[in-house]
Design a protein around this motif. Structure first.
Motif, PDB file in Angstrom:
ATOM      1  N   ASP A  88       0.841  -1.197   0.000  1.00 53.72           N
ATOM      2  CA  ASP A  88       0.000   0.000   0.000  1.00 53.72           C
ATOM      3  C   ASP A  88       0.875   1.246   0.000  1.00 53.72           C
ATOM      4  N   ARG A  89       0.383   2.312  -0.634  1.00 54.46           N
ATOM      5  CA  ARG A  89       1.105   3.580  -0.533  1.00 54.46           C
ATOM      6  C   ARG A  89       1.016   4.107   0.893  1.00 54.46           C
ATOM      7  N   ASP A  90      -0.199   4.240   1.420  1.00 51.45           N
ATOM      8  CA  ASP A  90      -0.436   4.667   2.798  1.00 51.45           C
ATOM      9  C   ASP A  90       0.517   5.806   3.179  1.00 51.45           C
ATOM     10  N   GLN A  91       1.384   5.583   4.153  1.00 44.98           N
ATOM     11  CA  GLN A  91       2.337   6.608   4.577  1.00 44.98           C
ATOM     12  C   GLN A  91       3.759   6.296   4.113  1.00 44.98           C
ATOM     13  N   SER A 112      -1.193  -0.658  -4.264  1.00 45.72           N
ATOM     14  CA  SER A 112      -2.488   0.029  -4.182  1.00 45.72           C
ATOM     15  C   SER A 112      -2.257   1.446  -3.668  1.00 45.72           C
ATOM     16  N   ASN A 113      -2.998   2.388  -4.224  1.00 44.32           N
ATOM     17  CA  ASN A 113      -2.888   3.784  -3.820  1.00 44.32           C
ATOM     18  C   ASN A 113      -4.288   4.347  -3.593  1.00 44.32           C
ATOM     19  N   PRO A 114      -4.680   4.692  -2.343  1.00 37.53           N
ATOM     20  CA  PRO A 114      -3.796   4.779  -1.178  1.00 37.53           C
ATOM     21  C   PRO A 114      -3.689   3.491  -0.366  1.00 37.53           C
ATOM     22  N   CYS A 115      -4.631   2.541  -0.536  1.00 34.63           N
ATOM     23  CA  CYS A 115      -4.605   1.320   0.272  1.00 34.63           C
ATOM     24  C   CYS A 115      -5.371   0.223  -0.453  1.00 34.63           C
ATOM     25  N   ILE A 116      -5.252  -1.007   0.029  1.00 32.64           N
ATOM     26  CA  ILE A 116      -5.858  -2.152  -0.658  1.00 32.64           C
ATOM     27  C   ILE A 116      -7.380  -2.102  -0.627  1.00 32.64           C
ATOM     28  N   GLU A 117      -7.937  -1.300   0.284  1.00 26.63           N
ATOM     29  CA  GLU A 117      -9.394  -1.178   0.328  1.00 26.63           C
ATOM     30  C   GLU A 117      -9.949  -0.585  -0.969  1.00 26.63           C
ATOM     31  N   MET A 127     -14.410   2.441  -7.735  1.00 28.17           N
ATOM     32  CA  MET A 127     -13.290   2.679  -6.832  1.00 28.17           C
ATOM     33  C   MET A 127     -13.392   4.083  -6.243  1.00 28.17           C
ATOM     34  N   ILE A 128     -13.436   4.146  -4.922  1.00 29.20           N
ATOM     35  CA  ILE A 128     -13.651   5.413  -4.244  1.00 29.20           C
ATOM     36  C   ILE A 128     -12.414   6.303  -4.320  1.00 29.20           C
ATOM     37  N   THR A 129     -12.645   7.616  -4.365  1.00 25.79           N
ATOM     38  CA  THR A 129     -11.554   8.575  -4.530  1.00 25.79           C
ATOM     39  C   THR A 129     -11.253   9.269  -3.211  1.00 25.79           C
ATOM     40  N   TYR A 130     -10.248   8.786  -2.529  1.00 27.59           N
ATOM     41  CA  TYR A 130      -9.753   9.424  -1.311  1.00 27.59           C
ATOM     42  C   TYR A 130      -8.231   9.425  -1.366  1.00 27.59           C
ATOM     43  N   PRO A 131      -7.584  10.529  -1.026  1.00 32.23           N
ATOM     44  CA  PRO A 131      -6.127  10.621  -1.138  1.00 32.23           C
ATOM     45  C   PRO A 131      -5.371   9.960  -0.006  1.00 32.23           C
ATOM     46  N   ASP A 132      -6.079   9.594   1.068  1.00 32.82           N
ATOM     47  CA  ASP A 132      -5.389   8.984   2.203  1.00 32.82           C
ATOM     48  C   ASP A 132      -6.113   7.714   2.638  1.00 32.82           C
ATOM     49  N   SER A 133      -5.376   6.812   3.291  1.00 30.81           N
ATOM     50  CA  SER A 133      -5.910   5.499   3.646  1.00 30.81           C
ATOM     51  C   SER A 133      -6.962   5.565   4.750  1.00 30.81           C
ATOM     52  N   VAL A 134      -6.854   6.543   5.652  1.00 30.04           N
ATOM     53  CA  VAL A 134      -7.810   6.637   6.766  1.00 30.04           C
ATOM     54  C   VAL A 134      -9.217   6.864   6.246  1.00 30.04           C
ATOM     55  N   ASN A 135      -9.373   7.883   5.396  1.00 30.27           N
ATOM     56  CA  ASN A 135     -10.699   8.184   4.850  1.00 30.27           C
ATOM     57  C   ASN A 135     -11.158   7.126   3.850  1.00 30.27           C
ATOM     58  N   CYS A 136     -10.201   6.532   3.137  1.00 30.59           N
ATOM     59  CA  CYS A 136     -10.536   5.464   2.198  1.00 30.59           C
ATOM     60  C   CYS A 136     -11.126   4.268   2.938  1.00 30.59           C
ATOM     61  N   CYS A 137     -10.480   3.865   4.022  1.00 32.73           N
ATOM     62  CA  CYS A 137     -10.965   2.735   4.821  1.00 32.73           C
ATOM     63  C   CYS A 137     -12.319   3.046   5.441  1.00 32.73           C
ATOM     64  N   LYS A 138     -12.484   4.276   5.904  1.00 28.62           N
ATOM     65  CA  LYS A 138     -13.750   4.683   6.508  1.00 28.62           C
ATOM     66  C   LYS A 138     -14.893   4.580   5.500  1.00 28.62           C
ATOM     67  N   SER A 194       2.536   6.863  -7.259  1.00 31.33           N
ATOM     68  CA  SER A 194       2.035   7.756  -6.214  1.00 31.33           C
ATOM     69  C   SER A 194       1.121   8.844  -6.776  1.00 31.33           C
ATOM     70  N   GLU A 195       1.204   9.077  -8.089  1.00 30.08           N
ATOM     71  CA  GLU A 195       0.377  10.096  -8.732  1.00 30.08           C
ATOM     72  C   GLU A 195      -0.933   9.525  -9.269  1.00 30.08           C
ATOM     73  N   MET A 196      -1.096   8.228  -9.190  1.00 30.03           N
ATOM     74  CA  MET A 196      -2.323   7.575  -9.658  1.00 30.03           C
ATOM     75  C   MET A 196      -3.168   7.174  -8.451  1.00 30.03           C
ATOM     76  N   CYS A 197      -4.175   7.956  -8.165  1.00 25.33           N
ATOM     77  CA  CYS A 197      -5.005   7.701  -6.989  1.00 25.33           C
ATOM     78  C   CYS A 197      -6.449   8.082  -7.288  1.00 25.33           C
ATOM     79  N   PRO A 198      -7.407   7.178  -7.047  1.00 23.28           N
ATOM     80  CA  PRO A 198      -7.195   5.820  -6.551  1.00 23.28           C
ATOM     81  C   PRO A 198      -6.831   4.877  -7.695  1.00 23.28           C
ATOM     82  N   ALA A 199      -5.988   3.920  -7.385  1.00 15.18           N
ATOM     83  CA  ALA A 199      -5.601   2.926  -8.382  1.00 15.18           C
ATOM     84  C   ALA A 199      -4.972   1.736  -7.675  1.00 15.18           C
ATOM     85  N   THR A 200      -4.898   0.626  -8.396  1.00 17.25           N
ATOM     86  CA  THR A 200      -4.300  -0.579  -7.832  1.00 17.25           C
ATOM     87  C   THR A 200      -3.793  -1.467  -8.963  1.00 17.25           C
TER      88      THR A 200
END
Length: 220
Positions: A88-91, A112-117, A127-138, A194-200
């Motif tokens: 995961d990109r995550d942090q 996966s960017n930002p995370c496997i979720e 695929m949901i568009t969130y730049p960070d894993s916290v909000n993506c997981c939520k 890192s510039e492709m978000c969301p993507a996996t």
């Protein structure tokens, strides 16, 4: 005509008889729960003969040492195996550098960017568009709850089975492919992961295993 026993029941075919030979896969990840549990589930959905060819190793070291450790562990393998790293990109600050280093050493990357979720979400929805894993997981937790009636846990050992029971893996693969292609076709320069978000690119490994076994998931 299908091969049957004298009783009229269809004979159970082995992996070698019904599908092309499945190559051996060595999958590395730096997380002991989400990614590892997902691929344990994928492996365990296959026949005994096929599942024995998928080896999952959790690397308990800094992410920056992931490639170096994977290369070292590969040297102890007695058989040739196609190596993959799931990340995961995550942090991860050196996300692009790690991917480049892996590919230069012949290791395929299921990032996966930002995370496997993001990949999990594709089983149910866009695929949901969130730049960070916290909000993506939520956001995924709510999608998961609506689709399954269950509470999502990153530590779930049944995540692969649940995704396939309530979602559509083939559709997820298509969505992930389309998303990557949209990034590649929609820019004048080659984008960094890192510039492709969301993507996996996890879907590439899943699709490759599916095609090599030519088996429909028995959990669907």
């Amino acid at each position: 005509m299908a091969n049957k026993e004298r009783t009229g029941n269809r004979k159970k075919r082995t992996c070698n008889h019904r599908v092309p030979e499945l190559g051996r896969y060595l999958i590395f990840t730096d997380t002991k729960e989400t990614e590892a549990n997902y691929f344990y589930g994928l492996r365990d959905s296959l026949t005994d003969e096929c599942k024995n060819k998928i080896v999952i190793k959790v690397i308990k070291k800094d992410t920056s040492d992931l490639v170096k450790t994977a290369i070292s562990m590969m040297s102890f393998e007695s058989q040739y195996a196609k190596p993959w790293i799931v990340l995961d990109r995550d942090q991860v600050g050196d996300f692009d550098k790690i991917i480049c280093e892996a590919e230069q050493n012949g290791i395929s990357m299921g990032w996966s960017n930002p995370c496997i979720e993001v990949w999990f979400c594709a089983y149910f929805d866009q695929m949901i568009t969130y730049p960070d894993s916290v909000n993506c997981c939520k956001a995924f937790k709510e999608i998961f709850r609506r689709a399954t009636g269950k509470t999502y846990s990153k530590a779930s050992k049944d995540i692969y089975a649940i995704l396939n029971r309530f979602g559509d893996e083939e559709s997820a693969i298509n969505k992930a492919h389309i998303r990557i292609k949209s990034f590649e076709d929609g820019c004048n320069k080659r984008l960094l992961p890192s510039e492709m978000c969301p993507a996996t690119r996890v879907h590439l490994l899943v699709d490759e295993i599916r095609k090599n076994t030519k088996m429909h998931n028995p959990l669907t």
